[in-house]
Design a protein around this motif. Sequence first.
Motif, PDB file in Angstrom:
ATOM      1  N   SER A 180      -9.453   8.033  -4.338  1.00  0.00           N
ATOM      2  CA  SER A 180      -8.804   7.419  -5.497  1.00  0.00           C
ATOM      3  C   SER A 180      -8.558   8.425  -6.622  1.00  0.00           C
ATOM      4  O   SER A 180      -7.679   8.220  -7.456  1.00  0.00           O
TER       5      SER A 180
ATOM      6  N   ILE B 131      -5.027   9.788  -6.298  1.00  0.00           N
ATOM      7  CA  ILE B 131      -3.885   8.878  -6.195  1.00  0.00           C
ATOM      8  C   ILE B 131      -2.861   9.069  -7.307  1.00  0.00           C
ATOM      9  O   ILE B 131      -1.667   9.192  -7.043  1.00  0.00           O
ATOM     10  N   SER B 132      -3.331   9.157  -8.586  1.00  0.00           N
ATOM     11  CA  SER B 132      -2.313   9.182  -9.635  1.00  0.00           C
ATOM     12  C   SER B 132      -1.481  10.460  -9.546  1.00  0.00           C
ATOM     13  O   SER B 132      -0.284  10.446  -9.838  1.00  0.00           O
TER      14      SER B 132
ATOM     15  N   ALA C   3       0.947   3.537  -5.027  1.00  0.00           N
ATOM     16  CA  ALA C   3      -0.470   3.765  -4.760  1.00  0.00           C
ATOM     17  C   ALA C   3      -0.960   2.938  -3.571  1.00  0.00           C
ATOM     18  O   ALA C   3      -1.858   3.352  -2.842  1.00  0.00           O
TER      19      ALA C   3
ATOM     20  N   VAL D 101       1.061   9.820  -6.799  1.00  0.00           N
ATOM     21  CA  VAL D 101       2.096   8.887  -7.241  1.00  0.00           C
ATOM     22  C   VAL D 101       3.147   9.642  -8.036  1.00  0.00           C
ATOM     23  O   VAL D 101       4.354   9.510  -7.799  1.00  0.00           O
TER      24      VAL D 101
ATOM     25  N   LEU E 205      -1.030   4.643  -0.314  1.00  0.00           N
ATOM     26  CA  LEU E 205      -2.067   5.683  -0.280  1.00  0.00           C
ATOM     27  C   LEU E 205      -3.438   5.060  -0.082  1.00  0.00           C
ATOM     28  O   LEU E 205      -4.277   5.561   0.658  1.00  0.00           O
ATOM     29  N   ARG E 206      -3.657   3.950  -0.783  1.00  0.00           N
ATOM     30  CA  ARG E 206      -4.968   3.298  -0.677  1.00  0.00           C
ATOM     31  C   ARG E 206      -5.240   2.831   0.747  1.00  0.00           C
ATOM     32  O   ARG E 206      -6.334   3.040   1.265  1.00  0.00           O
TER      33      ARG E 206
ATOM     34  N   VAL F  54      -6.740   7.286   1.018  1.00  0.00           N
ATOM     35  CA  VAL F  54      -6.701   8.486   0.177  1.00  0.00           C
ATOM     36  C   VAL F  54      -7.703   8.346  -0.954  1.00  0.00           C
ATOM     37  O   VAL F  54      -7.846   7.271  -1.547  1.00  0.00           O
TER      38      VAL F  54
END
Lengths: 290, 321, 267
Positions: free
Chosen positions: C133, C136-137, C123, C140, C126-127, C131
């Motif tokens: 939030s 994100i998951s 993550a 991932v 991405l952060r 990206v």
Amino acid sequence: MASKHKTSSRTGNWRKWRGVLGFGLTGVATLISLGALFSILGYLIHQGIGAINWNFIVREPAAVGEAGGGIAPSLLGTLILVSISMVVGIPLGIGVGIYLSEIAGGTRFASVARIAINTFIGVPSIIMGIFVYFILVKPTNTFSAIAGGLALGIIMIPIIARTTEDVLRLVPKSIREAGLAIGAPKWRVTFDLVLPAARAGVITGGILAVARVAGETAPLILTALGNEYYPTSLFKPIDEITLRILKYARGPYDVWHQQAYGAALILVFGVALGSLLLRLSTRDHDALSR
Amino acid sequence: MIAEAPLTRPREKKARGGRGDRIYHVLIKAIVGVVLAIFAGVFTVVVFGAWPAVKRFGPGFLIHTGWDPVHLVFGALPFIVGTILVAFGAMFLAGGIGLMTAVCITELLPRWLQGPVTYLIELLAFIPSVVYGLFGLLVLAPFLQETVEVWIMEHLGPHFEVFNGAPYGVGYMSAILILAIMLLPLIVTLSREALVLVPRDVREGGYALGLQKWDVVWGIIVPYARNGIVGSLVLALGRALGETIAVAMTIGGGYSLPKTVMDQGYTLASVIANEFNEVSSDMYLSALIYCGLILLVITVVVNVLAYFLVRRLSGAHGFKA
Amino acid sequence: MEVRDTDILMSDQSAVSLDQAYKLRVNGLNFYYGSFQALHDISVNAEKNRITAFIGPSGCGKSTFLRTLNRMHEETPEARVEGEVLLDGESVFDREISELRRSVGMVFQRSTPFPKSIFENIAYGLRIRGVDSSLISGLVEQSLKRANLWEEVKDKLKKSASGLSGGQQQRLCIARALAVNPEVLLLDEPCSALDPIGTSKIEELLLEIKESCTIVIVTHNMQQAARVSDYTGFFLSGKLIEFNNTKSIFETPSSKLTEDYITGRFG
């Protein structure tokens, strides 16, 4: 043949006894070292425990030479001075540590800065007191909490800078490269990856520095001065626990001496307990950096 | 390919990365600038504060005796001598006992005892100076006064001038002893580290020659670790030269050159701490700061020496970054 | 002998067509550490969606070469580069550096999990890219699946990444690099610390991800180069001795040096 055998066994004996004597002396030296510790701590506890009670912690000092009274203003003053010193010392110290480890590398300027840091760790604290006396106390015409805190903070800077640099250097280079390789800018690599990996070490260094300045007296004589009352302003003289110990130790009264031991006991155990608690609280995060 | 030349210029700029990194670099460099400015400021201010006395007394201040605030006649020789006597006295005492303690810990004690004993001795480093001063002033000094000093005066005094003093309790002897205790943890810790770093094959080489344990320890291990041991002594010396409040509380105070081990006197640091709040004139203050300037120069020289010594030593063991 | 397009390069038109065929083009690259020259006049191209491998004895400059492709060498003081490195025809030296490194991902010899949880390891990239939030998951999970790691770690995403095995850590690093959708993936001896099982899993993975990504790999393991790569280059003493399709390099090397190395006569 026989006589030769005799001499060699005699030198063998001498060598054996020399070893026993030598190691015996090192044992005595160790007992002396430990004895010094135990006699100081033992005396402190023995003499000081009687002085410590609730009133001692929450009351102001009694009139000269009278029984009773406490050291509450000194305790409060100590907290204030140490807090000011942390505000000054921690950001500047960590900043310099980051510079030396993450930015400067092996440049000439970096090695000059590194020598300056290491030299300043060894400069006697009273010199920092002289510095602050001239830049703050004399111009404002008053001793003050700010001046005391500033002097302590300046003492902290090189200590924190060095430990921060040392622990940041222990973070594997590969973590930095991996961060840069996914496109993280340097500042994020430092603050998101490197500092967290070195977290436990940075905090330990900070604790050591705070413990060190919490026991400083000499620079405060030139800056905070000390007094008998609760602190009312950061721009006025302020009392502090080591100044109180100094005053009571030098006084002529037995009551004062006992209170000096009591205050010293609180100081020593406060410093030890504080370090222990902080260290324990960072222990579980330690695992990640392994 | 032909367009190479004009491309090189913007390349330099973009290589520095984004705005976040520029702010980060500026901020960190500003912090370093502030800190170095403070360091430079400390030197400047001390020189500035000492200047009136430097102008008036010149280098003669270093070699003259006499401390008269009323007639404004000042000479720092007794304090310089006092500083050197106290610092070296304490360093030799603590060096001998500390080194032997370190040898005992690493070479004699069983493994399970090494950690606890080291830890206990390191605890000494956590005790603040003022507490050492308290112990020295209220416990050690009266003890010396009633026992050791009386004995010295009666038995050694008649024969040796250096022991022919009066038992005050506080004085050089107390100050040296207290300072020695304060230096112990530093010397034990650093010497122990140096001894532990001696490689195993060096030790085993000694035993393979059939040497006794003691000969291996003193003939091979200690000499092998000497850089670390000398480094610890120099660092201890730096500490000792600047120690202020514990010495100020135990040395008694005095303005003349010491003649006996029981005399009272001052070191450069302790004279500032004890006299600062008694200052009655600007010239008196300036003379005290002059003492500070001498102290600053001495400690800086010793610490720079120690830095290079310790760095060379750590480089030799290969953990220099 | 060497595949060199210098004569074709002279005309601008064919340069454009080269940019379409080749993802990465390197022209006349010289590399210096201070006064020491580590790379001599390297010119080579990497084809899109193919695996290009570089082999050679240690110290031959292959890793140094790889590190110039995403400008990792700039983290080394004293390092200096001359020549061109073009990504889609644009010089990498003109790109903003973090943005370049997002397009050109890199995996190192030693696995380098961040001191964070498994989830956060991926993550994080991405952060910093900003990206949203809420996405994100999902991303991932997708990256872990692409790296064939999802099944093994889906129940311990919150655990520290340092608890994974060496091979898993290395796949995590690949997943981390893939999360930001790089166009090129550089791998610097990614399997040298792994056992045969870990190695074969990574090799399978590389063959899968080349569908979406151009891969450049440096390895001292010739069998690995032969197994996975489409093109192979041989480095020796800072020079690119030979570059060709993998089959030709291993079966009919044109240079005696290459042949000696491949047949194990030195190195």
